[in-house]
Enzyme design. Structure first.
Site, PDB file in Angstrom:
ATOM      1  N   GLN A 140      -0.654   8.223   2.559  1.00 37.58           N
ATOM      2  CA  GLN A 140      -1.551   9.175   1.893  1.00 37.58           C
ATOM      3  C   GLN A 140      -2.896   9.318   2.600  1.00 37.58           C
ATOM      4  OE1 GLN A 140      -0.865  11.250  -1.300  1.00 37.58           O
ATOM      5  NE2 GLN A 140       0.732  11.046   0.234  1.00 37.58           N
ATOM      6  N   HIS A 185       2.447   1.849  -3.367  1.00 41.58           N
ATOM      7  CA  HIS A 185       1.493   2.408  -4.323  1.00 41.58           C
ATOM      8  C   HIS A 185       1.155   3.866  -4.012  1.00 41.58           C
ATOM      9  CE1 HIS A 185      -1.745   2.342  -7.284  1.00 41.58           C
ATOM     10  NE2 HIS A 185      -2.359   3.145  -6.436  1.00 41.58           N
ATOM     11  N   GLU A 186       0.904   4.164  -2.764  1.00 40.75           N
ATOM     12  CA  GLU A 186       0.415   5.487  -2.386  1.00 40.75           C
ATOM     13  C   GLU A 186       1.476   6.580  -2.475  1.00 40.75           C
ATOM     14  OE1 GLU A 186      -2.616   5.804  -2.586  1.00 40.75           O
ATOM     15  OE2 GLU A 186      -3.568   5.731  -0.629  1.00 40.75           O
ATOM     16  N   SER A 187       2.684   6.300  -2.011  1.00 39.54           N
ATOM     17  CA  SER A 187       3.672   7.381  -1.897  1.00 39.54           C
ATOM     18  C   SER A 187       5.047   7.053  -2.466  1.00 39.54           C
ATOM     19  CB  SER A 187       3.846   7.762  -0.423  1.00 39.54           C
ATOM     20  OG  SER A 187       4.449   6.676   0.279  1.00 39.54           O
ATOM     21  N   LEU A 208       0.831  -1.205   0.000  1.00 42.71           N
ATOM     22  CA  LEU A 208       0.000   0.000   0.000  1.00 42.71           C
ATOM     23  C   LEU A 208       0.868   1.258   0.000  1.00 42.71           C
ATOM     24  CD1 LEU A 208      -3.295   0.528   1.765  1.00 42.71           C
ATOM     25  CD2 LEU A 208      -1.578   2.277   1.974  1.00 42.71           C
TER      26      LEU A 208
END
Length: 175
Positions: free
Chosen positions: A72, A53-55, A50
């Site tokens: 995020q 993917h997010e940051s 996660l």
């Protein structure tokens, strides 16, 4: 002799492939992330997927919509989570600190998993919002399964759920 040479070359190629994948899928922030994920009852490799993917592991990441930090988090969501966890109200800058962001984000992801009962709708809610996903489920627009992920109304959310779950499997394979 040729078989031994071929096997050796194949093993070197495979080792190189895995070394490259480990560069693409790094394990960063291990010290805060692994204990926080386990405390929340989450697989640390899911949280890594996660965060990736997010940051892309940038603790100072800011999205155009206002989400902040490694996981995020939107400031309003983070403030709600902090209060649920028994902390005082947060300042938006607090979300740029890896430990704080990971603590709030892992708690929130576990909360969503518990509320929805499985990861696909929990991840969809993490991306699109809890109430929006509840509406999709209630209206029958999506049944919450990975098999019917194509019926999610938001393409971004479909990509998010697929990407995080795929990257989770890659992390589990590599480490």
């Amino acid at each position: 002799m040729k078989l031994a040479s071929a096997l050796s070359a194949g093993l070197i190629t495979l080792a190189f492939f895995f070394a490259v994948l480990r560069l693409i899928y790094p394990v960063k922030y291990r010290d805060p992330l692994f204990p926080l994920a386990r405390q929340a009852g989450l697989d640390p490799y899911l949280v890594l997927a996660l965060v990736r993917h997010e940051s892309r592991f940038d603790p100072r990441a800011l999205s155009p919509s206002g989400a902040r930090g490694l996981m995020q988090l939107m400031p309003a969501t983070a403030d709600w989570v902090a209060r649920k966890m028994g902390y005082q109200a947060l300042q938006p800058e607090d979300l740029l600190h890896p430990g704080a962001n990971l603590a709030l984000g892992t708690w929130y992801l576990a909360y969503l998993r518990d509320r929805f009962g499985s990861l696909p709708p929990a991840l969809a809610a993490y991306n699109a919002g809890e109430e929006r996903v509840r509406t999709w489920l209630k209206e029958g627009r999506w049944d919450g399964s990975l098999a019917r992920i194509h019926s999610l109304p938001y393409p971004e959310t479909r990509r998010f759920v697929r990407s995080v779950l795929r990257d989770w499997q890659v992390y589990r394979l590599l480490y």
